[in-house]
Design an enzyme around this catalytic site. Structure first.
Site, short mmCIF file in Angstrom:
data_model
loop_
_atom_site.label_atom_id
_atom_site.label_comp_id
_atom_site.label_asym_id
_atom_site.label_seq_id
_atom_site.Cartn_x
_atom_site.Cartn_y
_atom_site.Cartn_z
N LYS A 69 49.15 62.60 -4.62
CA LYS A 69 49.01 63.43 -5.83
C LYS A 69 50.36 63.86 -6.43
O LYS A 69 50.46 64.10 -7.62
CB LYS A 69 48.18 64.68 -5.52
CG LYS A 69 46.70 64.41 -5.36
CD LYS A 69 45.94 65.72 -5.21
CE LYS A 69 44.48 65.47 -4.94
NZ LYS A 69 43.70 66.72 -4.88
N ASP A 110 41.83 69.61 -10.62
CA ASP A 110 41.46 70.42 -9.44
C ASP A 110 41.34 71.90 -9.79
O ASP A 110 40.43 72.59 -9.34
CB ASP A 110 42.49 70.25 -8.32
CG ASP A 110 42.39 68.89 -7.64
OD1 ASP A 110 41.27 68.33 -7.60
OD2 ASP A 110 43.42 68.39 -7.16
#
Ligand code: ATR
Length: 276
Positions: A69, A110
């Site tokens: 990520k 997220d």
């Protein structure tokens, strides 16, 4: 589902990725909306090469997961300002609209996933939240809470990391041993404590639980962690780990397709995927 020359390609790239529940979720959403698309797991060892590969193979979108990520960011053409602020990208969109070079754009959903999971149960504006953990997940969750107007405390086993993250986000850190001294309505566990096979573990002293109104765990195996079980016994509202997982995917789906995602279908696919 019929795969043909017009099928749009999507992937989750990470390592490990074999047990990811994301393919079940996104493929169910494509089927529900009759979108000719397919979403596959790809084990990515070298994320730079993987981004190049997805670009040249004509992929439309991809989810990025552990451990890529953060490192993926250097291979992108554009990064959404919130993803830049969080320092992590979990969503890629391949923009082929110019007809010349594909632009690879990075987003972070997220934090939106975490906020939406909480907002189903409580108003974040003006609330106070305690975030357990100081890793990547904690950063996205705490960022979202601050964006939504909540006051945030961070506590972590390695205290120094909690203080560093709090500094970066301009919020407060608290020692685990001093959690009892703060007042907060919301508690979120972003650590892996309580995850199978260590499902007898709990990330904080249970005697502080009655002070919270809402308790969310991002661990989803087991679905009811010891933290959630004990919080429920204290009459807290509890939110399991599937909620954030679903809503981060819902936002990805919106970015890729521009359509309203079928959230209930995605939730059902997650439940079925968990049952294996
Ligand atoms: P992620 O990206 O999922 O947040 P991470 O960056 O590795 O993963 O962060 C894991 C978090 O879980 C950290 O806050 C870690 O605490 P430390 O910073 O002290 O390592 C926390 N964590 C993991 N295992 C733990 C355990 N057994 N007890 C307490 N905290 C734990």
């Amino acid at each position: 589902m019929q795969i043909n020359g017009s099928t749009q390609l999507f992937a989750i790239v990470g390592n490990p990725v074999r047990h990811s529940l994301s393919p079940a979720m996104h493929n169910a959403a494509f089927a529900a909306l009759s979108i000719n698309g397919v979403y596959v797991p790809i084990e990515a060892l070298d994320i730079g090469e993987t981004v190049k590969g997805l670009t040249s193979l004509g992929f439309i979108g991809a989810s990025v997961t552990v451990p890529h990520k953060e490192t993926v960011m250097q291979y992108l053409d554009d990064i959404d300002p919130t993803a830049k602020a969080i320092g992590a990208v979990n969503t890629l969109a391949f923009d082929r609209s110019s007809g010349v070079a594909t632009r690879v754009r990075g987003f972070n959903t997220d934090w939106i996933g975490s906020n939406r999971a909480l907002e189903d149960h409580i108003t974040l504006q003006g609330s106070t939240a305690l975030v357990l953990g100081a890793g990547g997940a904690a950063k996205a969750v705490a960022f979202g809470l601050i964006e939504a107007g909540a006051r945030v405390y961070i506590a972590n086993r390695t205290e120094e990391k909690a203080f560093r993250l709090a500094d970066a986000l301009n919020c407060k850190a608290v020692k685990l041993s001093e959690i009892g001294s703060i007042t907060a309505e919301i508690l979120i566990n972003t650590t892996s404590v309580g995850m199978e096979p260590n499902d007898d573990q709990i990330p904080l002293q249970p005697d502080v639980l009655p002070g919270f109104t809402v308790v969310m765990d991002i661990v989803y195996a087991p679905l009811e962690t010891r933290l959630l079980r004990e919080a429920k016994a204290c009459n807290c509202k509890v939110i399991d780990g599937l909620a954030m997982l679903k809503y981060q995917a819902v936002e990805q789906f919106r970015i890729w397709t521009g359509q309203e995602p079928p959230a209930a279908v995605m939730h059902q696919a997650l439940l079925e995927g968990l049952q294996g």
